[in-house]
Structures are given as structure tokens and as C-alpha cells.
Design a protein around this motif. Sequence first.
Motif, PDB file in Angstrom:
ATOM      1  N   PRO A  25     -10.365  19.342 -19.611  1.00 46.51           N
ATOM      2  CA  PRO A  25      -9.014  19.395 -19.132  1.00 46.51           C
ATOM      3  C   PRO A  25      -8.008  20.534 -19.469  1.00 46.51           C
ATOM      4  N   THR A  77      -6.308  26.543 -20.153  1.00 45.55           N
ATOM      5  CA  THR A  77      -7.090  25.669 -19.137  1.00 45.55           C
ATOM      6  C   THR A  77      -7.904  26.546 -18.123  1.00 45.55           C
ATOM      7  N   LYS A  81     -12.417  22.161 -13.279  1.00 44.96           N
ATOM      8  CA  LYS A  81     -12.285  21.484 -14.764  1.00 44.96           C
ATOM      9  C   LYS A  81     -13.687  21.143 -15.312  1.00 44.96           C
ATOM     10  N   CYS A  98      -9.724  20.505  -7.477  1.00 46.15           N
ATOM     11  CA  CYS A  98      -9.261  20.409  -8.966  1.00 46.15           C
ATOM     12  C   CYS A  98      -7.911  21.037  -8.773  1.00 46.15           C
TER      13      CYS A  98
END
Length: 190
Positions: A25, A77, A81, A98
Motif C-alpha cells: 500500500p 507508495t 500496488k 490501482c
Amino acid sequence: MEALHDAIRRCTKCPLHLHRRNAVPGEGRARLGVMVVGEAPGAAEDAEGRPFVGAAGSLLTKTLAKLGVSRDDLYITNVVKCRPPNNRTPTREEVEACLPYLLKQIELVKPRRVLALGLVSAKALLGLIGREVEKVGEVRGRCFPGRISGVELEVCVTYHPAAVLRNPNLRGRFEGDLALFLGGGLERYL
């Protein structure tokens, strides 16, 4: 944010979930008002469930430390993911699956700057503010103002650290870009 992270860990929106060990995440406090967005997790990230912990992550962490920045002070990030098989470039469909997660992360973090590392990230983020890009070199070292998920921000583009590892000649530009993006006027966001 934790509810979003849980949703990402359970996601089955695209076939990548079939091959992952862990969805990745994101992490960090974004104390500096900066979000770092890469392409997709690699093998080390898939194993640990954390972004940028492999060789490219080590280069990113060391470069940040040279600038006096802790990675904990940023939110880090990726656009995608889950790890694509064999570390291939994510497909357009995987990016689109995503993208809602990235948009929600931006909404929650409210960064003033988003550092797009590499072409996949640059294309996704700049596309959200209406700018098309085909090559990192077209936009590298520059920041573009825009609004994403209701947040006024700048998207700043540089090379992905994995590209720097493959081509050490890019290291000076990569380090210079991060110095500019993290030092160039950032104090106004603190």
C-alpha cells in the motif's frame, strides 16, 4: 488510511493479485508535505509488503539521507500496488485498476508535492492534470502544478532509482532533482 491499506491488501481488481505475496500500500507520515510515487513493487517489496526496500529503495533512502531527509517524513507508495511478474512494466489496465487507490492516498495525505519516479508514475500523475508524456526526459527535473483528488499540488518528475542503478550516468541528475524538489521552496509547506 489504515482502512485504505487493508482494502489494497485484499484487492482482486486485476490478475496481479494471483501472483503476489503481499500487496504494497505505502508508508510514511508525509510530515514534509511530500509524496513519493514509484511504478510498482519489486521482489523485495512483494516479500516485505513495504515500498522501496530493495536495491532501488536503498538508493532512494541513501539519497534522501544525503539531503537530510528521512523516508519516514515522506509518504512513499507506487502507482501499482502489486508486483508484476518478472518485474515487467505494469500494463495500462493494471495502472487503471490501482489508480483509485492512488487518488484516495493523495486525498488523505494532501501532499503539496508528488515526486513521480519514472515513466509509469509520470504518465499516470501528469495524465491526471491533463499533461501527456511519452518519455521521462521530456519532463524530468521539472514540476507541474495541478489539482488531483481536490488537492492543489505540484507533480515533480525524475528518474526511477532502478533506472539509475542500471545506468549510473543518471545518478547526478537524479540526486540533483531530489535536492531541487525537496529543498527548492519546500520550507513554504512546513
